[in-house]
Design a protein around this motif. Structure first.
Motif, PDB file in Angstrom:
ATOM      1  N   GLY A 260      39.825  40.389  24.103  1.00 32.02           N
ATOM      2  CA  GLY A 260      40.735  41.179  24.923  1.00 32.02           C
ATOM      3  C   GLY A 260      40.438  42.661  25.018  1.00 32.02           C
ATOM      4  O   GLY A 260      41.118  43.375  25.750  1.00 32.02           O
ATOM      5  N   MET A 261      39.401  43.162  24.318  1.00 32.72           N
ATOM      6  CA  MET A 261      39.186  44.603  24.266  1.00 32.72           C
ATOM      7  C   MET A 261      38.821  45.197  25.626  1.00 32.72           C
ATOM      8  O   MET A 261      39.312  46.274  25.995  1.00 32.72           O
ATOM      9  N   ALA A 262      37.947  44.532  26.366  1.00 33.92           N
ATOM     10  CA  ALA A 262      37.538  45.082  27.666  1.00 33.92           C
ATOM     11  C   ALA A 262      38.737  45.194  28.608  1.00 33.92           C
ATOM     12  O   ALA A 262      38.907  46.201  29.305  1.00 33.92           O
ATOM     13  N   GLU A 263      39.591  44.176  28.615  1.00 36.65           N
ATOM     14  CA  GLU A 263      40.773  44.211  29.481  1.00 36.65           C
ATOM     15  C   GLU A 263      41.754  45.277  29.020  1.00 36.65           C
ATOM     16  O   GLU A 263      42.346  45.992  29.843  1.00 36.65           O
ATOM     17  N   ALA A 264      41.936  45.411  27.718  1.00 40.60           N
ATOM     18  CA  ALA A 264      42.818  46.463  27.201  1.00 40.60           C
ATOM     19  C   ALA A 264      42.311  47.832  27.625  1.00 40.60           C
ATOM     20  O   ALA A 264      43.089  48.708  28.028  1.00 40.60           O
ATOM     21  N   GLY A 265      41.016  48.034  27.544  1.00 40.87           N
ATOM     22  CA  GLY A 265      40.444  49.301  27.958  1.00 40.87           C
ATOM     23  C   GLY A 265      40.624  49.572  29.436  1.00 40.87           C
ATOM     24  O   GLY A 265      40.959  50.687  29.846  1.00 40.87           O
ATOM     25  N   ARG A 266      40.414  48.551  30.261  1.00 47.90           N
ATOM     26  CA  ARG A 266      40.587  48.726  31.703  1.00 47.90           C
ATOM     27  C   ARG A 266      42.016  49.159  32.030  1.00 47.90           C
ATOM     28  O   ARG A 266      42.240  50.048  32.863  1.00 47.90           O
ATOM     29  N   ARG A 267      42.982  48.546  31.367  1.00 43.28           N
ATOM     30  CA  ARG A 267      44.387  48.892  31.620  1.00 43.28           C
ATOM     31  C   ARG A 267      44.692  50.313  31.158  1.00 43.28           C
ATOM     32  O   ARG A 267      45.417  51.057  31.835  1.00 43.28           O
ATOM     33  N   ALA A 268      44.161  50.691  30.001  1.00 41.65           N
ATOM     34  CA  ALA A 268      44.422  52.034  29.493  1.00 41.65           C
ATOM     35  C   ALA A 268      43.834  53.102  30.407  1.00 41.65           C
ATOM     36  O   ALA A 268      44.504  54.086  30.755  1.00 41.65           O
ATOM     37  N   PHE A 269      42.592  52.922  30.806  1.00 36.41           N
ATOM     38  CA  PHE A 269      41.957  53.911  31.684  1.00 36.41           C
ATOM     39  C   PHE A 269      42.637  53.956  33.046  1.00 36.41           C
ATOM     40  O   PHE A 269      42.805  55.033  33.632  1.00 36.41           O
ATOM     41  N   ALA A 270      43.065  52.800  33.539  1.00 35.84           N
ATOM     42  CA  ALA A 270      43.736  52.785  34.845  1.00 35.84           C
ATOM     43  C   ALA A 270      45.066  53.524  34.789  1.00 35.84           C
ATOM     44  O   ALA A 270      45.393  54.307  35.691  1.00 35.84           O
TER      45      ALA A 270
END
Length: 386
Positions: A260-270
């Motif tokens: 889940g790390m890549a998706e968590a990062g995408r949400r945070a940056f967005a």
């Protein structure tokens, strides 16, 4: 109109061994230090967000903090999400309550006495609570270090790497940083030769790949912007965060690219309206060296399988392209669950980190995972009232 909330105070105990002190006692010391740092009287605290001890678990731990400190808050909540994600969740919960007008000043706290309250004759991290894996995995010899070692072996095989090239530079970077932190438990210099000589714990992990067990606690104060404007402190603002859960027990772990790390990062940056190149430093949960590799790559700070080389070239140093864990992290400061990673991000953004200060730090990322990358999270923080 929602104004949001900001972090205005941080506090931590000495990291090391505290014989005779409970986790609750350590946590409350950290809260007192955080309130003193923010210049806020404890009588004004109207929210408590706490994570209880895994070594001496107690029911209604949040109320224990309240009673021990003599607080009278509107709420006292236990937040047990896992790893650094728990502290990201604390911030989000406190912000939501502040935005809704339910409170104005909250403290968030975690600490444990994992080094001095282990059962006699045991080693490593020995939690005194059930995990849900007893029936399915622990009877076959599984443990935290074994579970992470399986993930690390998959990482090495996936990218055709050896531990010395993938993980040793990360361990050496963490120790270099800890040498500049007077509140790090492990400050003795280490070399590649020391890494090679370090005994195997669970292949492919050597001792220097594993974070040492310590006693310690940390806390931070989060307040409404109205309150922040009354204080003579440098505030740190929440900019965005994301999380993603995928599993719990290790046998159901997805492959590394599907964690889940890549998706968590995408949400945070967005949410923050930022990109990896905007980040000045990263504090990442580093219970094991492989955790850094997996996280740094998943968040887009370097290519897949490249973190070890990046670290070897100095890229993760506090004076490098992406400073990672300038305080030494769990690997060298000591394992306090990731709470001190939030504090270090705040300290860096305030410019209070002394010889390990990252130059011109304006944006910090905080990231980590709970359990064995079962839930992953990332958060962006910014200097001042964003």
């Amino acid at each position: 109109m929602r104004e949001g909330a900001v972090i205005v105070g941080i506090g931590e105990t000495r990291v090391g061994k505290h014989p005779g002190r409970s986790a609750l006692d350590l946590q409350c010391e950290a809260v007192r230090r955080a309130l003193a740092d923010a210049r806020i009287d404890k009588a004004r605290v109207d929210g408590v967000y706490a994570l209880g001890s895994y070594i001496q678990p107690t029911q209604l731990h949040g109320l224990g903090v309240v009673e021990y400190l003599g607080l009278t808050p509107r709420l006292a909540e236990i937040v047990d999400v896992g790893g650094t994600v728990a502290f990201i969740a604390m911030i989000q919960n406190a912000m939501a309550a502040i935005d809704a007008g339910r409170l104005e000043i909250a403290v968030c706290v975690y600490g444990d006495n994992a080094a001095t309250h282990r059962p006699p004759g045991t080693h490593g991290y020995v939690a005194q609570m059930t995990t849900g894996a007893e029936e399915f995995e622990e009877i076959f010899g599984s443990s935290i270090v074994v579970s992470y070692a399986l993930l690390a072996r998959r990482y090495l095989d996936l990218h055709g790497l050896e531990p010395e090239e993938a993980f040793a530079p990360i361990a050496l970077t963490a120790r270099r940083h800890a040498m500049l932190n007077d509140n790090a438990a492990y400050r003795k210099p280490i070399t590649v030769e020391d890494y090679r000589a370090s005994p195997w714990i669970a292949e492919p992990f050597r001792r220097l790949d594993c974070s040492p067990v310590v006693d310690g606690a940390g806390a931070f104060v989060i307040v409404s912007r109205r309150v922040a404007r009354e204080l003579d402190v440098t505030p740190v603002s929440y900019l965005g965060a994301g999380s993603q859960a995928t599993h719990k027990i290790v046998s159901l772990t997805p492959d590394i690219p599907e964690l889940g790390m890549a998706e968590a990062g995408r949400r945070a940056f967005a949410e923050a309206g930022l990109a990896p190149q905007d980040v000045d430093l990263l504090t990442v949960h580093d219970g094991f060296t492989a955790s850094v590799s997996i996280t740094v790559e998943a968040l887009g700070f370097c290519g897949a399988g490249e973190c070890g080389r990046f670290a070897a070239e100095g890229g993760l140093g506090f004076d490098g392209a992406l400073p990672v864990n300038p305080h030494g992290g769990l690997l060298s400061q000591g394992h306090v669950g990731g709470m001190l990673h939030v504090l270090e991000a705040v300290r860096q953004l305030r410019g209070d980190s002394g010889p390990r200060q990252v130059k011109d730090a304006e944006i910090a990322a905080v990231s980590g995972n709970g359990n064995i990358f079962s839930i992953c999270g990332a958060m962006l923080l910014g200097k001042g009232l964003a």
